[in-house]
Design a protein around this motif. Sequence first.
Motif, mmCIF file in Angstrom:
data_model
loop_
_atom_site.group_PDB
_atom_site.id
_atom_site.type_symbol
_atom_site.label_atom_id
_atom_site.label_comp_id
_atom_site.label_asym_id
_atom_site.label_seq_id
_atom_site.Cartn_x
_atom_site.Cartn_y
_atom_site.Cartn_z
ATOM 1 N N ARG A 24 0.956 -1.017 -0.046
ATOM 2 C CA ARG A 24 -0.104 -0.049 -0.009
ATOM 3 C C ARG A 24 0.958 1.222 -0.180
ATOM 4 N NH1 ARG A 24 -5.659 -0.548 -0.370
ATOM 5 N NH2 ARG A 24 -5.451 1.601 0.294
ATOM 6 N N ILE A 25 0.634 2.068 -0.976
ATOM 7 C CA ILE A 25 1.320 3.283 -1.031
ATOM 8 C C ILE A 25 0.314 4.540 -1.151
ATOM 9 C CG2 ILE A 25 3.481 2.413 -1.858
ATOM 10 C CD1 ILE A 25 2.641 3.306 -4.604
ATOM 11 N N PRO A 26 0.614 5.961 -0.847
ATOM 12 C CA PRO A 26 -0.374 6.763 -1.264
ATOM 13 C C PRO A 26 -0.503 6.938 -2.904
ATOM 14 C CG PRO A 26 1.488 7.332 0.401
ATOM 15 C CD PRO A 26 1.716 6.221 -0.228
ATOM 16 N N GLY A 27 -1.918 7.129 -3.098
ATOM 17 C CA GLY A 27 -2.223 7.077 -4.445
ATOM 18 C C GLY A 27 -2.118 5.870 -5.221
ATOM 19 N N ASP A 28 -2.207 4.564 -4.404
ATOM 20 C CA ASP A 28 -2.168 3.248 -5.060
ATOM 21 C C ASP A 28 -3.313 3.044 -5.852
ATOM 22 O OD1 ASP A 28 -3.717 2.829 -3.013
ATOM 23 O OD2 ASP A 28 -2.526 1.272 -2.307
ATOM 24 N N ILE A 29 -4.458 3.692 -5.909
ATOM 25 C CA ILE A 29 -5.714 3.229 -6.183
ATOM 26 C C ILE A 29 -5.581 3.772 -7.786
ATOM 27 C CG2 ILE A 29 -6.880 5.300 -5.775
ATOM 28 C CD1 ILE A 29 -9.452 3.637 -5.386
ATOM 29 N N MET A 30 -4.613 4.920 -7.979
ATOM 30 C CA MET A 30 -4.419 5.369 -9.349
ATOM 31 C C MET A 30 -3.245 4.814 -10.044
ATOM 32 S SD MET A 30 -5.273 9.327 -9.665
ATOM 33 C CE MET A 30 -3.866 9.283 -10.783
ATOM 34 N N CYS A 89 -7.081 19.882 -10.186
ATOM 35 C CA CYS A 89 -7.219 19.068 -9.078
ATOM 36 C C CYS A 89 -7.363 17.415 -9.699
ATOM 37 C CB CYS A 89 -8.827 19.390 -8.747
ATOM 38 S SG CYS A 89 -9.366 18.234 -7.217
ATOM 39 N N ASN A 90 -6.738 16.537 -9.102
ATOM 40 C CA ASN A 90 -6.665 15.402 -9.680
ATOM 41 C C ASN A 90 -7.961 14.635 -9.345
ATOM 42 O OD1 ASN A 90 -6.268 12.734 -10.250
ATOM 43 N ND2 ASN A 90 -4.068 12.582 -9.807
ATOM 44 N N MET A 91 -8.963 14.424 -10.133
ATOM 45 C CA MET A 91 -10.100 14.146 -9.766
ATOM 46 C C MET A 91 -10.257 12.543 -9.714
ATOM 47 S SD MET A 91 -11.511 17.021 -9.440
ATOM 48 C CE MET A 91 -12.671 16.228 -8.614
ATOM 49 N N ALA A 92 -9.539 12.038 -10.491
ATOM 50 C CA ALA A 92 -9.425 10.486 -10.246
ATOM 51 C C ALA A 92 -9.164 10.344 -8.687
ATOM 52 C CB ALA A 92 -8.686 9.810 -11.406
ATOM 53 N N LEU A 93 -7.871 10.724 -8.548
ATOM 54 C CA LEU A 93 -7.268 10.350 -7.039
ATOM 55 C C LEU A 93 -8.546 10.946 -5.960
ATOM 56 C CD1 LEU A 93 -5.093 9.268 -5.466
ATOM 57 C CD2 LEU A 93 -4.074 11.531 -5.481
ATOM 58 N N TYR A 94 -8.893 12.144 -6.085
ATOM 59 C CA TYR A 94 -10.031 12.375 -5.399
ATOM 60 C C TYR A 94 -11.141 11.536 -5.120
ATOM 61 C CZ TYR A 94 -13.431 15.379 -3.125
ATOM 62 O OH TYR A 94 -14.488 16.064 -2.276
#
Length: 187
Positions: free
Chosen positions: A17-23, A123-128
């Motif tokens: 798990r890393i920050p922003g891993d969902i993207m 704003c990075n909408m996919a990450l948000y």
Amino acid sequence: MAQEATANEQKKFKVPRIPGDIMIYPMIVGLLLNTFCPQVFEIGGFFTAACRGGSNVIVAAILLFVGAGISFKSTPGAIKTGIVVLIPKLVVAAALGLGVAYFFNDNFLGLSSVSIIGGITFCNMALYTGIMGEFGDESEQGAVGILFFTAGPAVTMIILGVSGLANIPIGTIIGSILPLVIGMVLG
């Protein structure tokens, strides 16, 4: 028995798990697929349109899916959350960008007013959307519709045009906002 369970858990592969891993992980998969077998993305229809420069298609799809996940009851909260996030961001971006333009001759440590305003307002909408889908409530998830106005160059163009730093025709500004508005209406 407990030792067998522990041994089985150790054998399983876990993605770190890393920050922003969902993207990041899907982006890496897409990069590898496009590099080594690009024909995968040429299957046609919506999928090809979204994979081949279809940012408007992706915006509309994200808005559709986010809209499907919230209810009318959460709309006032979503509008409030979106405005509370959007307004201070725009004020800070305009103040810093215009301050650099007027007081530092449009160059502060190599940054121009365009880069400052664009960098702060973007704003990075996919990450948000991914983070709010996992950790946010309905009003925070619904705020994506309002925050999408900062996803393109329109806000930067409006700030630079109104301030007199750039001569941007109104048609160009409308043309950059229109796909977002259409995506929000269709979503």
